[in-house]
Design a protein around this motif. Structure first.
Motif, PDB file in Angstrom:
ATOM      1  N   LEU A  30       0.850  -1.190   0.000  1.00  0.00           N
ATOM      2  CA  LEU A  30       0.000   0.000   0.000  1.00  0.00           C
ATOM      3  C   LEU A  30       0.883   1.237   0.000  1.00  0.00           C
ATOM      4  CD1 LEU A  30      -2.674  -0.944   2.697  1.00  0.00           C
ATOM      5  CD2 LEU A  30      -2.825  -1.213   0.213  1.00  0.00           C
ATOM      6  N   SER A  31       0.906   1.945  -1.122  1.00  0.00           N
ATOM      7  CA  SER A  31       1.675   3.182  -1.197  1.00  0.00           C
ATOM      8  C   SER A  31       0.772   4.350  -0.841  1.00  0.00           C
ATOM      9  CB  SER A  31       2.244   3.349  -2.614  1.00  0.00           C
ATOM     10  OG  SER A  31       2.488   4.710  -2.880  1.00  0.00           O
ATOM     11  N   ALA A  32       1.148   5.094   0.201  1.00  0.00           N
ATOM     12  CA  ALA A  32       0.334   6.246   0.611  1.00  0.00           C
ATOM     13  C   ALA A  32       0.238   7.255  -0.538  1.00  0.00           C
ATOM     14  CB  ALA A  32       0.933   6.902   1.852  1.00  0.00           C
ATOM     15  N   GLY A  33       1.355   7.480  -1.237  1.00  0.00           N
ATOM     16  CA  GLY A  33       1.345   8.413  -2.363  1.00  0.00           C
ATOM     17  C   GLY A  33       0.393   7.950  -3.464  1.00  0.00           C
ATOM     18  N   ASP A  34       0.418   6.646  -3.780  1.00  0.00           N
ATOM     19  CA  ASP A  34      -0.491   6.117  -4.812  1.00  0.00           C
ATOM     20  C   ASP A  34      -1.944   6.285  -4.388  1.00  0.00           C
ATOM     21  OD1 ASP A  34       1.655   5.384  -6.358  1.00  0.00           O
ATOM     22  OD2 ASP A  34       1.495   3.227  -5.976  1.00  0.00           O
ATOM     23  N   LEU A  35      -2.220   6.009  -3.119  1.00  0.00           N
ATOM     24  CA  LEU A  35      -3.608   6.149  -2.636  1.00  0.00           C
ATOM     25  C   LEU A  35      -4.061   7.606  -2.736  1.00  0.00           C
ATOM     26  CD1 LEU A  35      -3.587   3.819   0.521  1.00  0.00           C
ATOM     27  CD2 LEU A  35      -4.786   3.407  -1.631  1.00  0.00           C
ATOM     28  N   LEU A  36      -3.148   8.528  -2.415  1.00  0.00           N
ATOM     29  CA  LEU A  36      -3.497   9.950  -2.514  1.00  0.00           C
ATOM     30  C   LEU A  36      -3.730  10.360  -3.970  1.00  0.00           C
ATOM     31  CD1 LEU A  36      -0.990  11.385   0.118  1.00  0.00           C
ATOM     32  CD2 LEU A  36      -3.485  11.501   0.267  1.00  0.00           C
ATOM     33  N   ARG A  37      -2.864   9.875  -4.864  1.00  0.00           N
ATOM     34  CA  ARG A  37      -3.044  10.222  -6.285  1.00  0.00           C
ATOM     35  C   ARG A  37      -4.348   9.640  -6.835  1.00  0.00           C
ATOM     36  NH1 ARG A  37       2.638  10.172  -5.994  1.00  0.00           N
ATOM     37  NH2 ARG A  37       2.699   7.912  -5.967  1.00  0.00           N
ATOM     38  N   GLU A  38      -4.688   8.431  -6.405  1.00  0.00           N
ATOM     39  CA  GLU A  38      -5.961   7.820  -6.809  1.00  0.00           C
ATOM     40  C   GLU A  38      -7.141   8.652  -6.325  1.00  0.00           C
ATOM     41  OE1 GLU A  38      -6.793   3.703  -5.432  1.00  0.00           O
ATOM     42  OE2 GLU A  38      -4.920   3.273  -6.506  1.00  0.00           O
ATOM     43  N   GLU A  39      -7.067   9.061  -5.063  1.00  0.00           N
ATOM     44  CA  GLU A  39      -8.153   9.866  -4.496  1.00  0.00           C
ATOM     45  C   GLU A  39      -8.243  11.209  -5.221  1.00  0.00           C
ATOM     46  OE1 GLU A  39     -10.553   9.259  -2.465  1.00  0.00           O
ATOM     47  OE2 GLU A  39     -11.286  11.298  -2.178  1.00  0.00           O
ATOM     48  N   GLN A  40      -7.074  11.765  -5.544  1.00  0.00           N
ATOM     49  CA  GLN A  40      -7.056  13.057  -6.234  1.00  0.00           C
ATOM     50  C   GLN A  40      -7.758  12.962  -7.587  1.00  0.00           C
ATOM     51  OE1 GLN A  40      -3.639  14.282  -8.363  1.00  0.00           O
ATOM     52  NE2 GLN A  40      -5.174  15.660  -9.190  1.00  0.00           N
ATOM     53  N   GLN A  41      -7.613  11.805  -8.240  1.00  0.00           N
ATOM     54  CA  GLN A  41      -8.201  11.640  -9.577  1.00  0.00           C
ATOM     55  C   GLN A  41      -9.622  11.086  -9.548  1.00  0.00           C
ATOM     56  OE1 GLN A  41      -5.069   9.340 -11.422  1.00  0.00           O
ATOM     57  NE2 GLN A  41      -3.717  11.088 -11.214  1.00  0.00           N
ATOM     58  N   ARG A  42     -10.054  10.635  -8.392  1.00  0.00           N
ATOM     59  CA  ARG A  42     -11.384  10.018  -8.295  1.00  0.00           C
ATOM     60  C   ARG A  42     -12.463  11.060  -8.570  1.00  0.00           C
ATOM     61  NH1 ARG A  42     -15.152   9.253  -4.364  1.00  0.00           N
ATOM     62  NH2 ARG A  42     -13.897  10.321  -2.798  1.00  0.00           N
ATOM     63  N   GLU A  43     -13.365  10.709  -9.482  1.00  0.00           N
ATOM     64  CA  GLU A  43     -14.431  11.635  -9.814  1.00  0.00           C
ATOM     65  C   GLU A  43     -15.304  11.858  -8.582  1.00  0.00           C
ATOM     66  OE1 GLU A  43     -17.705  11.891 -13.297  1.00  0.00           O
ATOM     67  OE2 GLU A  43     -15.859  10.784 -13.774  1.00  0.00           O
ATOM     68  N   GLY A  48      -9.654  16.507  -4.162  1.00  0.00           N
ATOM     69  CA  GLY A  48      -8.781  16.509  -5.335  1.00  0.00           C
ATOM     70  C   GLY A  48      -7.851  17.711  -5.394  1.00  0.00           C
ATOM     71  N   ALA A  49      -8.421  18.909  -5.263  1.00  0.00           N
ATOM     72  CA  ALA A  49      -7.619  20.133  -5.393  1.00  0.00           C
ATOM     73  C   ALA A  49      -6.629  20.248  -4.250  1.00  0.00           C
ATOM     74  CB  ALA A  49      -8.534  21.359  -5.430  1.00  0.00           C
ATOM     75  N   LEU A  50      -7.081  19.896  -3.074  1.00  0.00           N
ATOM     76  CA  LEU A  50      -6.209  19.982  -1.897  1.00  0.00           C
ATOM     77  C   LEU A  50      -5.015  19.045  -2.050  1.00  0.00           C
ATOM     78  CD1 LEU A  50      -7.347  20.105   1.784  1.00  0.00           C
ATOM     79  CD2 LEU A  50      -5.693  18.387   1.088  1.00  0.00           C
ATOM     80  N   ILE A  51      -5.285  17.802  -2.427  1.00  0.00           N
ATOM     81  CA  ILE A  51      -4.200  16.819  -2.577  1.00  0.00           C
ATOM     82  C   ILE A  51      -3.221  17.283  -3.648  1.00  0.00           C
ATOM     83  CG2 ILE A  51      -3.648  14.456  -3.299  1.00  0.00           C
ATOM     84  CD1 ILE A  51      -6.332  13.579  -2.012  1.00  0.00           C
ATOM     85  N   ASN A  52      -3.759  17.753  -4.759  1.00  0.00           N
ATOM     86  CA  ASN A  52      -2.910  18.215  -5.849  1.00  0.00           C
ATOM     87  C   ASN A  52      -1.972  19.330  -5.383  1.00  0.00           C
ATOM     88  OD1 ASN A  52      -2.162  18.111  -8.707  1.00  0.00           O
ATOM     89  ND2 ASN A  52      -2.976  20.203  -8.734  1.00  0.00           N
TER      90      ASN A  52
END
Ligand code: C5P
Ligand code: MG
Length: 211
Positions: free
Chosen positions: A52-65, A70-74
């Protein structure tokens, strides 16, 4: 930048759907470009770990419709800053629970905890880590790797400006977390300035008495 976004609530009175003795969590830390993901992939092949990569999970959440974050994570990722723990820990907790429901119990939590509050909260409300794998790497080596990766990664933070900010955050915010675990004798330190295979040999040697 000010953002009026309500963060998810971390309810410390409500534990996860598993008890601490039912799961094993290993934290995987190291600077950006140290090779955490590469080594985790190898460990997944040879041991029974879920990566489980925390960065990958954050990027997934950022892109989730429909994500409110999304904006905050970005913003945080581009600036090389640490996303508020409420978001990251909620994503990790959900992912560990979903994997646990499928029968998985051993987790490599990669790129986490990057800040002291994350370490304390996670171990308090989810599960104490078994040990920490720390990939130690000189900055010039990490820089070269990240710039190379940036040619194809499509990541908003694999550019020289963001990389410098990520190095600064790593030194100032994440290194104290590693030092804290080292004081508790929980750190397996690996020198990453060598080939992928040589690093992996050291990893296997370093963890064999701990798992
Ligand atoms: O680990 P990775 O390099 O994929 O992380 C990318 C970015 O995600 C970090 O620079 C940081 O902005 C964010 N992140 C975070 N908290 C974590 C892990 C990653 O804020 N625990
Ligand atoms: Mg990674």
């Amino acid at each position: 930048m000010t953002m009026q976004i309500e963060l998810p609530k971390l309810d410390i009175t409500k534990g996860p759907r598993f008890s601490p003795e039912q799961v094993t969590v290993v934290f995987v830390l190291g600077g950006p470009g140290a090779g955490k993901g590469t080594q985790c992939n190898k460990l997944v092949e040879d041991y029974n770990f879920v990566h489980l990569s925390a960065g990958d999970l954050l990027r997934e959440e950022q892109q989730r419709e429909g994500s409110q974050y999304g904006a905050l994570i970005n913003h945080y990722i581009t600036e090389g800053l640490i996303v508020p723990q409420e978001i990251t820990i909620t994503l990790l907790k959900t992912s560990i629970e979903n994997n646990f429901d499928k029968g998985y119990t051993k987790f490599l939590v990669d790129g986490f905890p990057r800040k002291m509050d994350q370490a304390i909260t996670f171990e308090q409300i989810i599960v104490p880590s078994k040990f920490v794998l720390f990939f130690d790497c000189p900055e010039d080596v990490m820089l070269k790797r990240l710039l190379e990766r940036g040619k194809t990664s499509g990541r908003v933070d694999d550019n020289i400006e963001s990389i410098k900010k990520r190095f600064k955050t790593f030194q100032e915010t994440s290194m104290p977390v590693i030092n804290m675990f080292a004081e508790k004798n929980k750190v397996v330190k690996i020198n990453c300035d060598q080939s992928v295979e040589a690093v992996y040999r050291d990893v296997q040697q370093g963890i064999k008495d701990r798992i």
